[in-house]
Design a protein around this motif. Structure first.
Motif, PDB file in Angstrom:
ATOM      1  N   LEU A 147       0.856  -1.187   0.000  1.00 20.04           N
ATOM      2  CA  LEU A 147       0.000   0.000   0.000  1.00 20.04           C
ATOM      3  C   LEU A 147       0.891   1.235   0.000  1.00 20.04           C
ATOM      4  O   LEU A 147       1.890   1.289   0.715  1.00 20.04           O
ATOM      5  CB  LEU A 147      -0.896   0.024   1.240  1.00 20.04           C
ATOM      6  N   ASP A 148       0.521   2.230  -0.792  1.00 16.54           N
ATOM      7  CA  ASP A 148       1.266   3.479  -0.837  1.00 16.54           C
ATOM      8  C   ASP A 148       0.275   4.639  -0.829  1.00 16.54           C
ATOM      9  O   ASP A 148      -0.616   4.699  -1.679  1.00 16.54           O
ATOM     10  CB  ASP A 148       2.141   3.537  -2.096  1.00 16.54           C
ATOM     11  N   GLY A 149       0.420   5.530   0.144  1.00 12.95           N
ATOM     12  CA  GLY A 149      -0.481   6.677   0.234  1.00 12.95           C
ATOM     13  C   GLY A 149      -1.857   6.313   0.751  1.00 12.95           C
ATOM     14  O   GLY A 149      -2.819   7.043   0.547  1.00 12.95           O
ATOM     15  N   ARG A 150      -1.952   5.178   1.429  1.00 16.12           N
ATOM     16  CA  ARG A 150      -3.234   4.729   1.982  1.00 16.12           C
ATOM     17  C   ARG A 150      -3.053   4.424   3.458  1.00 16.12           C
ATOM     18  O   ARG A 150      -2.032   3.851   3.847  1.00 16.12           O
ATOM     19  CB  ARG A 150      -3.716   3.461   1.277  1.00 16.12           C
ATOM     20  N   THR A 151      -4.054   4.748   4.253  1.00 15.19           N
ATOM     21  CA  THR A 151      -4.031   4.415   5.674  1.00 15.19           C
ATOM     22  C   THR A 151      -5.181   3.486   6.049  1.00 15.19           C
ATOM     23  O   THR A 151      -5.357   3.167   7.217  1.00 15.19           O
ATOM     24  CB  THR A 151      -4.112   5.696   6.540  1.00 15.19           C
ATOM     25  N   ASP A 152      -5.929   3.044   5.037  1.00 15.75           N
ATOM     26  CA  ASP A 152      -7.056   2.149   5.296  1.00 15.75           C
ATOM     27  C   ASP A 152      -6.623   0.697   5.182  1.00 15.75           C
ATOM     28  O   ASP A 152      -5.479   0.383   4.888  1.00 15.75           O
ATOM     29  CB  ASP A 152      -8.207   2.448   4.329  1.00 15.75           C
ATOM     30  N   LYS A 153      -7.565  -0.195   5.430  1.00 14.14           N
ATOM     31  CA  LYS A 153      -7.340  -1.624   5.237  1.00 14.14           C
ATOM     32  C   LYS A 153      -7.838  -2.004   3.851  1.00 14.14           C
ATOM     33  O   LYS A 153      -8.882  -1.524   3.411  1.00 14.14           O
ATOM     34  CB  LYS A 153      -8.072  -2.429   6.303  1.00 14.14           C
ATOM     35  N   VAL A 154      -7.083  -2.872   3.186  1.00 16.18           N
ATOM     36  CA  VAL A 154      -7.417  -3.309   1.838  1.00 16.18           C
ATOM     37  C   VAL A 154      -7.292  -4.831   1.798  1.00 16.18           C
ATOM     38  O   VAL A 154      -6.352  -5.400   2.358  1.00 16.18           O
ATOM     39  CB  VAL A 154      -6.473  -2.669   0.794  1.00 16.18           C
ATOM     40  N   CYS A 155      -8.239  -5.470   1.148  1.00 15.90           N
ATOM     41  CA  CYS A 155      -8.177  -6.908   0.927  1.00 15.90           C
ATOM     42  C   CYS A 155      -7.867  -7.136  -0.548  1.00 15.90           C
ATOM     43  O   CYS A 155      -8.572  -6.627  -1.422  1.00 15.90           O
ATOM     44  CB  CYS A 155      -9.497  -7.561   1.288  1.00 15.90           C
ATOM     45  N   VAL A 156      -6.800  -7.871  -0.822  1.00 20.31           N
ATOM     46  CA  VAL A 156      -6.470  -8.252  -2.193  1.00 20.31           C
ATOM     47  C   VAL A 156      -7.130  -9.603  -2.436  1.00 20.31           C
ATOM     48  O   VAL A 156      -6.872 -10.567  -1.715  1.00 20.31           O
ATOM     49  CB  VAL A 156      -4.948  -8.324  -2.408  1.00 20.31           C
ATOM     50  N   VAL A 157      -8.023  -9.656  -3.432  1.00 19.47           N
ATOM     51  CA  VAL A 157      -8.796 -10.858  -3.731  1.00 19.47           C
ATOM     52  C   VAL A 157      -8.565 -11.247  -5.190  1.00 19.47           C
ATOM     53  O   VAL A 157      -8.796 -10.437  -6.088  1.00 19.47           O
ATOM     54  CB  VAL A 157     -10.313 -10.600  -3.521  1.00 19.47           C
TER      55      VAL A 157
END
Length: 112
Positions: free
Chosen positions: A32-42
């Motif tokens: 992640l770059d420039g993000r502070t949230d949670k992300v799910c890669v699916v």
């Protein structure tokens, strides 16, 4: 060291090197770059890894990246994935795509 880096930003996905071509045994670093949230890669239709989804957390430098290895039994083809924002780990066929979802793909080959 990763053979391929997939950088997931707020509004786009970039690859280094580009185009994103990997082989069995390669590692792919999802960051992640420039993000502070949670992300799910699916991975939405098969996966080149031993698992089809994993979480990234932009609020922590310890969990803002994952580097899975391409399996030795992978089929040569393009594997599509989605980077789904917080709470988006439900497979796409069960839940509509959450707002802010980004799409990408990796080409897998056995050629050198």
């Amino acid at each position: 060291m990763a053979n391929q880096t997939v950088t997931i930003g707020p509004s786009d996905i970039t690859y280094n090197p580009d185009p994103p071509v990997v082989r069995p045994g390669d590692t792919v670093d999802f960051v992640l770059d420039g993000r502070t949230d949670k992300v799910c890669v699916v991975f939405t239709d098969g996966t080149p890894f031993s698992r089809s989804s994993f979480d990234l957390d932009g609020s922590s430098p310890l969990s803002n990246s994952q580097d899975p290895m391409v399996t030795s039994t992978v089929t040569t083809r393009r594997y599509y994935f989605q980077a789904r924002p917080e709470g988006g780990c439900t497979p796409p066929h069960h839940d509509p795509e959450p707002p802010g979802t980004l799409g990408g793909g990796l080409d897998v080959t056995t050629e050198f």
